[in-house]
Design an enzyme around this catalytic site. Structure first.
Site, PDB file in Angstrom:
ATOM      1  N   HIS A 155       0.860  -1.182   0.000  1.00  0.00           N
ATOM      2  CA  HIS A 155       0.000   0.000   0.000  1.00  0.00           C
ATOM      3  C   HIS A 155       0.894   1.229   0.000  1.00  0.00           C
ATOM      4  CE1 HIS A 155      -3.758   2.251   0.772  1.00  0.00           C
ATOM      5  NE2 HIS A 155      -2.920   3.106   1.358  1.00  0.00           N
ATOM      6  N   CYS A 156       0.715   2.092  -0.981  1.00  0.00           N
ATOM      7  CA  CYS A 156       1.559   3.275  -1.131  1.00  0.00           C
ATOM      8  C   CYS A 156       0.757   4.521  -0.776  1.00  0.00           C
ATOM      9  CB  CYS A 156       2.084   3.379  -2.567  1.00  0.00           C
ATOM     10  SG  CYS A 156       3.118   4.841  -2.834  1.00  0.00           S
TER      11      CYS A 156
END
Length: 316
Positions: free
Chosen positions: A155-156
């Site tokens: 998850h960025c």
């Protein structure tokens, strides 16, 4: 290896008992076409900062370095190149942020749905108790998106989204274009400093010399920082695609139970087909390989169940 105590914490359920699960029915087909957007405060702030930094670089490049330049050809060429790269970077960021990364439908872990899969007796499927969904092979639950994501890499917060099966291409393009405009900025800053040292500082910029120096130093710091960061991320993503192994799978040291693709086949699957200019376009659509739930393999003997899933052996 996890201890036997961990296995006891996992709840094993037969398909005949699934109707008691408080699962929300799967979304209607008409709801699946809605734009994907994660309502995470940290991710939204990081996304806004990303666009702000690109527009700051745009401001400095145009109004400090290119417009005051006496060389029209130099200004036109560099202006077109920089603005083109910035446009593709922001377009890639938008697509990576607003594209469904491969979310598994919520609430499909119901008896009726599992029976519709026509599983063989003894075949094992995995249920995520957090989003009440049947997890395909290589899917993982994201605590920020609150969904199970197919081939989730990570998850960025900078794109306020997971990087998964259907948006990895856009994330790779985003890191590539940001690295390119960062390198371009650094080269222009170096040339501008050399030009100003040889000429009068009051003639090489429409701003005062102190303001010009501060703006250029900030741009140089921003370009150097993001050149290193995005180059590393770009290389990591390309390596993950070529090895057909996501970041989470590599971090957990998971043994591959899937048939790995060759590097070139994996690249074609991630970017949507045979090599062409569409690979570099954030506007081209792609058709990703998805593992149907019907093809989820049985768990091997003695397999250790992940902490966030529940094993459901199907019985007719």
């Amino acid at each position: 290896m996890k201890s036997p105590v961990h296995r006891c914490r996992d709840v094993e359920r037969q398909a005949s008992n699934l109707q008691l699960d408080p699962c929300v029915p799967p979304p209607r087909l008409s709801d699946t076409g809605a734009m994907w957007f994660v309502r995470d405060a940290c991710g939204i702030v990081c996304g806004v900062i990303t666009w702000f930094l690109v527009f700051y670089a745009e401001f400095v490049v145009l109004f400090v370095m290119l417009l005051p330049s006496k060389n029209l050809t130099y200004s036109l060429v560099n202006g077109v190149v920089f603005n083109g790269l910035a446009f593709f970077a922001l377009a890639s960021h938008f697509r990576a942020m607003c594209t469904d990364p491969g979310a598994v439908p919520k609430g499909n872990a119901t008896k009726e749905f599992i029976e519709s899969l026509q599983l063989k007796p003894g075949q094992v499927v995995y249920k995520c108790p957090k989003c009440c969904s049947i997890k395909p092979d290589r899917a993982h639950h994201c605590s920020v998106c609150k969904r199970c994501i197919r081939k989730m890499d990570h998850h960025c917060p900078w794109v306020n989204n997971c990087v998964g099966e259907t948006n990895q291409k856009y994330f790779v393009l985003f890191t590539m274009y940001i690295a390119l405009i960062s390198l371009h900025c650094l080269l222009m800053v170096v040339f501008h400093f050399l030009y100003c040292f040889e000429d009068d500082w009051t003639k090489c910029s429409s701003f005062s010399p102190p303001a010009t120096v501060i703006l250029l130093i900030l741009l140089c710091f921003e370009g150097l920082l993001f050149l290193i960061f995005t180059s590393v991320m770009f290389g990591t993503q390309v390596h993950s695609i070529c090895t057909d192994e996501t970041g989470i799978e590599r971090l957990k040291g998971e043994t591959a139970t899937w048939e790995k693709l060759s590097c070139w086949e994996a690249m074609k699957a991630a970017f949507g087909g045979p090599f062409s200019l569409s690979w570099f376009s954030p506007f081209s659509e792609l058709t990703c390989r998805r593992t149907p739930l019907e093809q989820v393999p049985p768990a091997p003997p003695g397999d250790i169940i992940e902490e966030d899933v529940i094993e459901i052996p199907y019985e007719r």
